[in-house]
Design a protein around this motif. Structure first.
Motif, short mmCIF file in Angstrom:
data_model
loop_
_atom_site.label_atom_id
_atom_site.label_comp_id
_atom_site.label_asym_id
_atom_site.label_seq_id
_atom_site.Cartn_x
_atom_site.Cartn_y
_atom_site.Cartn_z
N LEU A 52 0.83 -1.21 0.00
CA LEU A 52 0.00 0.00 0.00
C LEU A 52 0.87 1.26 0.00
CD1 LEU A 52 -2.82 -1.09 2.46
CD2 LEU A 52 -3.02 -0.77 -0.02
N GLU A 57 -0.88 4.49 -1.53
CA GLU A 57 -2.14 4.48 -0.79
C GLU A 57 -1.91 4.94 0.65
OE1 GLU A 57 -5.18 4.00 -1.79
OE2 GLU A 57 -4.83 3.25 -3.81
N LEU A 58 -0.71 4.65 1.18
CA LEU A 58 -0.32 5.08 2.52
C LEU A 58 0.97 5.87 2.42
CD1 LEU A 58 -0.86 1.76 4.54
CD2 LEU A 58 -2.38 3.74 4.47
N SER A 73 -2.53 9.13 7.25
CA SER A 73 -2.68 8.48 5.94
C SER A 73 -3.48 7.19 6.07
CB SER A 73 -1.32 8.24 5.28
OG SER A 73 -0.64 7.14 5.83
N TYR A 77 -6.90 6.60 4.12
CA TYR A 77 -7.10 5.37 3.33
C TYR A 77 -8.42 4.72 3.70
CZ TYR A 77 -6.45 0.65 1.56
OH TYR A 77 -6.63 -0.54 0.91
#
Length: 99
Positions: A52, A57-58, A73, A77
């Motif tokens: 991720l 995504e993170l 984060s 998410y």
């Protein structure tokens, strides 16, 4: 995010001016180790957290040589995943659910 929770125990005092028995201060961490981030995300493993991060995504930073995930984060998410799930339930054709 970063909330400070203060709980006072033993607030019923015999005399005015007597301090409470205990004060508990809980501060949420701003960064999480990869296994802890995985735990917050429902128990996913470290490798999935790393994936991720690689997929942006993170967001992660290094603290003393240790890769840490920013708690904000993780929360962002989760919010994005909730929005995708809601859109999918509402039949939004633009939403692709990744397996």
């Amino acid at each position: 995010m970063g909330a400070i929770v203060i709980a006072m125990h033993g607030t019923e005092r015999a005399e005015v001016g007597t301090p409470p028995a205990a004060v508990v201060v809980q501060i949420e961490p701003l960064v999480l180790r990869l296994p802890a981030a995985g735990h917050v995300l429902g128990g996913i493993n470290r490798q999935t957290v790393s994936r991720l991060i690689a997929e942006d995504e993170l967001e992660a930073i290094y603290v003393g040589g240790t890769r840490m995930v920013l708690r904000e984060s993780v929360e962002a998410y989760i919010e994005r995943q909730k929005q995708k799930a809601r859109a999918a339930r509402n039949g939004d054709p633009r939403v692709a659910i990744a397996a």
